[in-house]
Motif scaffolding. Structure first.
Motif, PDB file in Angstrom:
ATOM      1  N   SER A  42       1.014  -1.075   0.048  1.00  0.00           N
ATOM      2  CA  SER A  42       0.087   0.014  -0.023  1.00  0.00           C
ATOM      3  C   SER A  42       0.946   1.271  -0.037  1.00  0.00           C
ATOM      4  O   SER A  42       2.245   0.908  -0.090  1.00  0.00           O
ATOM      5  CB  SER A  42      -0.922   0.001   1.264  1.00  0.00           C
ATOM      6  N   ASP A  43       0.592   2.514  -0.064  1.00  0.00           N
ATOM      7  CA  ASP A  43       1.093   3.731  -0.160  1.00  0.00           C
ATOM      8  C   ASP A  43       2.180   3.632   1.261  1.00  0.00           C
ATOM      9  O   ASP A  43       3.104   4.215   1.252  1.00  0.00           O
ATOM     10  CB  ASP A  43       0.341   4.915  -0.022  1.00  0.00           C
ATOM     11  N   ASP A  44       1.620   3.115   2.363  1.00  0.00           N
ATOM     12  CA  ASP A  44       2.094   3.265   3.637  1.00  0.00           C
ATOM     13  C   ASP A  44       2.648   2.072   4.359  1.00  0.00           C
ATOM     14  O   ASP A  44       3.447   2.220   5.474  1.00  0.00           O
ATOM     15  CB  ASP A  44       1.128   3.995   4.696  1.00  0.00           C
ATOM     16  N   PHE A  45       2.775   1.004   3.603  1.00  0.00           N
ATOM     17  CA  PHE A  45       3.160  -0.331   4.149  1.00  0.00           C
ATOM     18  C   PHE A  45       3.524  -1.286   3.049  1.00  0.00           C
ATOM     19  O   PHE A  45       2.753  -1.404   2.002  1.00  0.00           O
ATOM     20  CB  PHE A  45       2.277  -0.672   5.199  1.00  0.00           C
ATOM     21  N   ILE A  46       4.592  -1.893   2.928  1.00  0.00           N
ATOM     22  CA  ILE A  46       5.149  -2.935   2.166  1.00  0.00           C
ATOM     23  C   ILE A  46       5.620  -4.017   2.951  1.00  0.00           C
ATOM     24  O   ILE A  46       6.320  -3.821   3.803  1.00  0.00           O
ATOM     25  CB  ILE A  46       5.874  -2.548   1.191  1.00  0.00           C
ATOM     26  N   LEU A  47       5.257  -5.356   2.680  1.00  0.00           N
ATOM     27  CA  LEU A  47       5.591  -6.581   3.374  1.00  0.00           C
ATOM     28  C   LEU A  47       6.111  -7.514   2.170  1.00  0.00           C
ATOM     29  O   LEU A  47       5.555  -7.520   0.872  1.00  0.00           O
ATOM     30  CB  LEU A  47       4.223  -7.380   3.973  1.00  0.00           C
ATOM     31  N   LEU A  48       7.402  -7.799   2.389  1.00  0.00           N
ATOM     32  CA  LEU A  48       8.056  -8.754   1.810  1.00  0.00           C
ATOM     33  C   LEU A  48       7.986 -10.184   2.035  1.00  0.00           C
ATOM     34  O   LEU A  48       8.030 -10.369   3.319  1.00  0.00           O
ATOM     35  CB  LEU A  48       9.749  -8.289   1.491  1.00  0.00           C
ATOM     36  N   GLY A  49       8.038 -10.972   1.377  1.00  0.00           N
ATOM     37  CA  GLY A  49       8.136 -12.492   1.817  1.00  0.00           C
ATOM     38  C   GLY A  49       7.591 -13.609   1.009  1.00  0.00           C
ATOM     39  O   GLY A  49       6.863 -13.312   0.293  1.00  0.00           O
ATOM     40  N   GLN A  50       7.744 -14.856   1.402  1.00  0.00           N
ATOM     41  CA  GLN A  50       7.205 -16.051   0.593  1.00  0.00           C
ATOM     42  C   GLN A  50       5.874 -16.349   1.432  1.00  0.00           C
ATOM     43  O   GLN A  50       6.038 -16.242   2.859  1.00  0.00           O
ATOM     44  CB  GLN A  50       8.565 -17.030   0.694  1.00  0.00           C
ATOM     45  N   GLY A  52       3.809 -18.553   3.705  1.00  0.00           N
ATOM     46  CA  GLY A  52       3.938 -19.544   5.029  1.00  0.00           C
ATOM     47  C   GLY A  52       5.466 -19.193   5.540  1.00  0.00           C
ATOM     48  O   GLY A  52       5.562 -19.908   6.607  1.00  0.00           O
ATOM     49  N   ALA A  53       6.134 -18.249   5.246  1.00  0.00           N
ATOM     50  CA  ALA A  53       7.600 -17.830   6.089  1.00  0.00           C
ATOM     51  C   ALA A  53       7.327 -16.265   6.455  1.00  0.00           C
ATOM     52  O   ALA A  53       6.672 -15.451   5.929  1.00  0.00           O
ATOM     53  CB  ALA A  53       8.488 -17.902   4.975  1.00  0.00           C
ATOM     54  N   PRO A  54       8.178 -16.135   7.660  1.00  0.00           N
ATOM     55  CA  PRO A  54       8.019 -14.937   7.941  1.00  0.00           C
ATOM     56  C   PRO A  54       8.556 -13.787   7.064  1.00  0.00           C
ATOM     57  O   PRO A  54       9.314 -14.282   6.239  1.00  0.00           O
ATOM     58  CB  PRO A  54       8.977 -14.950   9.443  1.00  0.00           C
ATOM     59  N   GLY A  55       8.220 -12.677   7.342  1.00  0.00           N
ATOM     60  CA  GLY A  55       8.587 -11.706   6.050  1.00  0.00           C
ATOM     61  C   GLY A  55       9.166 -10.376   7.033  1.00  0.00           C
ATOM     62  O   GLY A  55       9.469 -10.235   8.157  1.00  0.00           O
ATOM     63  N   LEU A  56       9.308  -9.304   6.235  1.00  0.00           N
ATOM     64  CA  LEU A  56       9.803  -8.199   6.304  1.00  0.00           C
ATOM     65  C   LEU A  56       8.998  -6.950   6.067  1.00  0.00           C
ATOM     66  O   LEU A  56       8.483  -6.821   4.893  1.00  0.00           O
ATOM     67  CB  LEU A  56      11.301  -7.887   5.746  1.00  0.00           C
ATOM     68  N   GLY A  57       8.530  -5.920   6.891  1.00  0.00           N
ATOM     69  CA  GLY A  57       7.545  -5.178   6.673  1.00  0.00           C
ATOM     70  C   GLY A  57       8.255  -3.771   6.887  1.00  0.00           C
ATOM     71  O   GLY A  57       9.344  -3.343   7.286  1.00  0.00           O
ATOM     72  N   PHE A  58       7.797  -2.690   5.923  1.00  0.00           N
ATOM     73  CA  PHE A  58       8.371  -1.358   6.049  1.00  0.00           C
ATOM     74  C   PHE A  58       7.004  -0.513   6.269  1.00  0.00           C
ATOM     75  O   PHE A  58       6.265  -0.324   5.234  1.00  0.00           O
ATOM     76  CB  PHE A  58       9.195  -0.888   4.866  1.00  0.00           C
ATOM     77  N   SER A  59       7.149   0.376   7.087  1.00  0.00           N
ATOM     78  CA  SER A  59       6.133   1.062   7.428  1.00  0.00           C
ATOM     79  C   SER A  59       6.237   2.725   7.335  1.00  0.00           C
ATOM     80  O   SER A  59       7.269   3.116   7.915  1.00  0.00           O
ATOM     81  CB  SER A  59       5.399   0.705   8.869  1.00  0.00           C
ATOM     82  N   ARG A  60       5.572   3.562   6.610  1.00  0.00           N
ATOM     83  CA  ARG A  60       5.739   4.985   6.686  1.00  0.00           C
ATOM     84  C   ARG A  60       5.607   5.522   7.922  1.00  0.00           C
ATOM     85  O   ARG A  60       4.511   5.379   8.532  1.00  0.00           O
ATOM     86  CB  ARG A  60       4.871   5.373   5.314  1.00  0.00           C
ATOM     87  N   LEU A  61       6.625   6.351   8.315  1.00  0.00           N
ATOM     88  CA  LEU A  61       6.416   7.089   9.705  1.00  0.00           C
ATOM     89  C   LEU A  61       6.600   8.502   9.572  1.00  0.00           C
ATOM     90  O   LEU A  61       8.014   8.660   9.272  1.00  0.00           O
ATOM     91  CB  LEU A  61       7.641   6.671  10.686  1.00  0.00           C
ATOM     92  N   PRO A  62       5.764   9.352   9.391  1.00  0.00           N
ATOM     93  CA  PRO A  62       5.575  10.876   9.335  1.00  0.00           C
ATOM     94  C   PRO A  62       6.683  11.309  10.341  1.00  0.00           C
ATOM     95  O   PRO A  62       6.700  11.030  11.300  1.00  0.00           O
ATOM     96  CB  PRO A  62       4.389  11.398   9.576  1.00  0.00           C
TER      97      PRO A  62
END
Length: 128
Positions: A42-50, A52-62
């Protein structure tokens, strides 16, 4: 009944999420570095991963402010450890993707500290 005696529902480790000013930029960096696809965006959050496996998220913080590690003015809150086979080759590849080097390296023969594009320190090591 106290929470100490109540059984917890089943839980699983899902992801670690990093605050940042630009989720797309940080997701591009880690996606290429770790060969992880985008699982959600989304514009404010992206989740990477496969699936069934744990992922890495990136969240916009003003108002996000980069950690200043190793200067304690704005300490890091957490960092990720990446296992590599070749420290020099991994460092060169990550620098080409947009990582930067901090002013000092604690033990450069055992592991290296780099900074991702949002300033989060992370380590690469042949020990993991």
């Amino acid at each position: 009944m106290s929470t100490e005696t109540m059984p917890l529902p089943s839980m699983r480790y899902a992801a670690v999420t990093f605050d940042c000013p630009d989720p797309a930029e940080l997701a591009r960096f880690y996606g290429k570095a770790l060969d992880l696809p985008v699982a959600y965006s989304s514009d404010d959050f992206i989740l990477l991963g496969q699936e069934g496996a744990p992922g890495l998220g990136f969240s916009r913080l003003p108002g996000y402010q980069r950690p200043t590690w190793p200067d304690p003015a704005r300490e890091k809150r957490a960092h990720i450890e990446l296992g590599v086979d070749d420290l020099d080759a991994a460092q060169a590849g990550l620098l080409a993707l947009g990582a930067t080097e901090p002013p000092s390296q604690p033990e450069p023969d055992r592991w290296r500290v780099l900074l991702d594009p949002a300033g989060h320190p992370f380590c690469i090591s042949t020990l993991v």
